[in-house]
Design a protein around this motif. Structure first.
Motif, mmCIF file in Angstrom:
data_model
loop_
_atom_site.group_PDB
_atom_site.id
_atom_site.type_symbol
_atom_site.label_atom_id
_atom_site.label_comp_id
_atom_site.label_asym_id
_atom_site.label_seq_id
_atom_site.Cartn_x
_atom_site.Cartn_y
_atom_site.Cartn_z
ATOM 1 N N ALA A 34 5.672 15.011 -11.917
ATOM 2 C CA ALA A 34 5.393 16.122 -10.627
ATOM 3 C C ALA A 34 5.325 16.950 -10.221
ATOM 4 O O ALA A 34 6.458 17.056 -9.885
ATOM 5 N N GLY A 35 4.449 18.187 -11.064
ATOM 6 C CA GLY A 35 5.177 18.905 -10.889
ATOM 7 C C GLY A 35 5.847 19.261 -11.566
ATOM 8 O O GLY A 35 5.910 18.739 -12.858
ATOM 9 N N ASN A 36 7.269 19.998 -11.625
ATOM 10 C CA ASN A 36 8.130 20.089 -11.913
ATOM 11 C C ASN A 36 9.409 19.100 -11.344
ATOM 12 O O ASN A 36 10.354 20.065 -11.942
ATOM 13 N N ASP A 37 9.030 18.451 -10.991
ATOM 14 C CA ASP A 37 10.339 17.048 -10.603
ATOM 15 C C ASP A 37 9.322 15.520 -10.555
ATOM 16 O O ASP A 37 8.681 15.377 -11.831
ATOM 17 N N PHE A 38 10.368 14.400 -10.469
ATOM 18 C CA PHE A 38 10.288 13.254 -10.880
ATOM 19 C C PHE A 38 9.848 12.350 -9.851
ATOM 20 O O PHE A 38 10.316 12.614 -8.345
ATOM 21 N N LEU A 73 0.315 -1.251 -0.173
ATOM 22 C CA LEU A 73 0.018 0.044 0.118
ATOM 23 C C LEU A 73 0.814 1.465 -0.062
ATOM 24 O O LEU A 73 1.798 0.863 0.568
ATOM 25 N N GLU A 74 0.793 2.572 -1.172
ATOM 26 C CA GLU A 74 1.493 3.322 -1.191
ATOM 27 C C GLU A 74 0.794 4.440 -0.896
ATOM 28 O O GLU A 74 -0.942 3.949 -1.384
ATOM 29 N N ARG A 75 1.172 5.840 -0.624
ATOM 30 C CA ARG A 75 0.750 7.629 -0.398
ATOM 31 C C ARG A 75 0.417 7.553 -1.796
ATOM 32 O O ARG A 75 1.551 6.975 -2.396
ATOM 33 N N TYR A 76 -0.803 7.832 -2.360
ATOM 34 C CA TYR A 76 -1.156 8.552 -3.845
ATOM 35 C C TYR A 76 0.036 9.385 -3.877
ATOM 36 O O TYR A 76 -0.123 9.894 -2.776
ATOM 37 N N ALA A 77 0.272 10.087 -5.148
ATOM 38 C CA ALA A 77 1.474 11.393 -5.475
ATOM 39 C C ALA A 77 0.568 11.415 -6.770
ATOM 40 O O ALA A 77 0.643 10.737 -7.846
ATOM 41 N N GLU A 78 0.401 12.824 -6.619
ATOM 42 C CA GLU A 78 -0.212 13.498 -7.582
ATOM 43 C C GLU A 78 1.084 13.598 -8.792
ATOM 44 O O GLU A 78 2.110 13.852 -8.190
ATOM 45 N N ASN A 79 0.542 13.248 -9.980
ATOM 46 C CA ASN A 79 0.936 13.215 -11.237
ATOM 47 C C ASN A 79 0.843 13.769 -11.779
ATOM 48 O O ASN A 79 -1.031 14.006 -12.183
ATOM 49 N N GLN A 80 1.348 14.411 -13.310
ATOM 50 C CA GLN A 80 0.482 14.420 -14.646
ATOM 51 C C GLN A 80 0.982 13.456 -15.832
ATOM 52 O O GLN A 80 0.952 13.308 -16.528
ATOM 53 N N GLY A 81 1.122 12.063 -15.247
ATOM 54 C CA GLY A 81 1.410 11.093 -15.886
ATOM 55 C C GLY A 81 3.304 10.571 -16.379
ATOM 56 O O GLY A 81 3.687 10.861 -15.428
ATOM 57 N N THR A 82 3.289 9.249 -16.702
ATOM 58 C CA THR A 82 4.472 9.760 -17.219
ATOM 59 C C THR A 82 5.616 10.571 -17.973
ATOM 60 O O THR A 82 4.902 10.941 -18.480
#
Length: 356
Positions: free
Chosen positions: A220-224, A69-78
């Motif tokens: 994830a935003g301006n990061d990965f 089980l992982e914490r969901y991380a906001e992201n814009q896709g791969t």
């Protein structure tokens, strides 16, 4: 619910992500082992954070991993989708204005790739930290390691060329021409592989991702965020846990830039020979910039003792692992009679002709 990599992935209300495994084997799953170490011991922030597991203790003391089980991380896709969309827009612009200066258009994208190189180096440095059980940390690269790596890649090369010879009559005409060109470069590829055998043992082995590519990176935003570590699905667990040169991950990412460039060309140019010819130089120039930017950023950020200090040794090992990864792609394409086999053959030609 998404089925991927031998497991089911369930998004629980953009709060948690449950990953359940289809095959239950005795022991701690390599992905759980990596996730637990990176979250709890290394405190590495640029992964989906582990918050729970479902495990069977087992009456005989040999448990199994059911799920993590992982914490969901906001992201814009791969990063693969991000790069593919970027390249399609770029190539469309090149078709509309073929005389425009393409390199200057990549400044913002290359900035993100520098960040990816940095995060990759930090990921490998996190995996180099020691743990009480000795599952992580470092081990020196030995002469036997290098000999084994060279022999494995050489054997794979022989197997792939044997397969290519058998499958050549069945390939489309363009792929046959590419295959013939590659066959002529066989001695050069062999020399590139064998060059690594003269490398003086230097640098360190660590745990590593094992299936590293743009598809395993979340924007994830301006990061990965680096995801899906723990080795290549389908490989034996002992192999997925084995320490190796982290340059193997670097080679996987560099091949991924080449692969996404080919995918973008296919989407934009389709079957148009004229469009392919007009756009190939643009995508090749982009690929060279992306690979150089990623590697330079990675090398600058990495602790000096992890990779070989000698530039020639570093280049020889990187070329060896690029050959390994690309041979895998060619073998898969030939065995599956994939429409992408022509691209994989071209990638191997590029590796054989590699100078830097």
């Amino acid at each position: 619910t998404v089925s991927e990599r031998g497991r089911l992935r369930v998004n629980l209300g953009d709060q948690l992500v449950l990953k359940s495994y289809r095959r239950l084997l005795a022991g701690v799953h390599p992905e759980l082992e990596m996730s637990r170490f990176l979250t709890d011991t290394a405190k590495f922030a640029h992964i989906p954070q582990l918050i729970g597991t479902v495990e069977d203790a087992g009456a005989d003391g040999h448990g199994s991993t059911f799920a993590i089980l992982e914490r969901y991380a906001e992201n814009q896709g791969t990063a693969w989708t991000y790069t593919l969309n970027y390249l399609e827009r770029f190539l469309d612009a090149c078709r509309a204005s073929p005389d425009g200066p393409p390199d200057t258009r990549h400044a913002a994208y290359l900035g993100s790739i520098r960040t990816l190189g940095l995060r990759t180096a930090e990921f490998h440095q996190a995996l180099a930290l020691p743990d009480a059980a000795g599952a992580f940390g470092t081990a020196p690269i030995t002469a036997n390691d290098i000999a084994d790596w060279v022999n494995d890649v050489q054997a794979r090369m022989e197997s792939v060329f044997d397969l290519l010879e058998r499958e050549m009559p069945l390939l489309p005409e363009s792929a046959r021409l590419t295959g013939s060109e590659l066959t002529g470069l066989r001695p050069r590829l062999y020399r590139l592989i064998m060059r690594a055998s003269s490398v003086r043992p230097d640098g360190l082995k660590t745990r590593y991702h094992g299936d590293y590519s743009l598809a395993q990176i979340w924007l994830a935003g301006n990061d990965f965020l680096i995801a899906n570590y723990g080795g290549e699905p389908g490989r034996p667990w002992a192999e997925r846990r084995r320490k190796h040169s982290p340059l193997r991950d670097v080679a996987g990412m560099m091949l991924s830039f080449t692969a996404v460039g080919a995918a973008a060309m296919e989407h934009v140019a389709g079957d148009s020979v004229e469009a392919l010819a007009a756009l190939q130089a643009h995508v090749d120039a982009w690929g060279l910039l992306a690979r150089r930017t990623f590697f330079r950023s990675y090398r600058k950020a990495l602790a000096r003792d992890v990779c070989p200090a000698d530039a020639r040794a570093l280049e020889s090992l990187l070329s060896l692992f690029l050959a390994e990864r690309t041979l895998d792609a060619v073998e898969t394409g030939l065995a599956q009679h994939s429409s992408s086999v022509g691209s994989a053959l071209r990638w191997l030609i590029q590796v054989a002709q590699r100078r830097r």
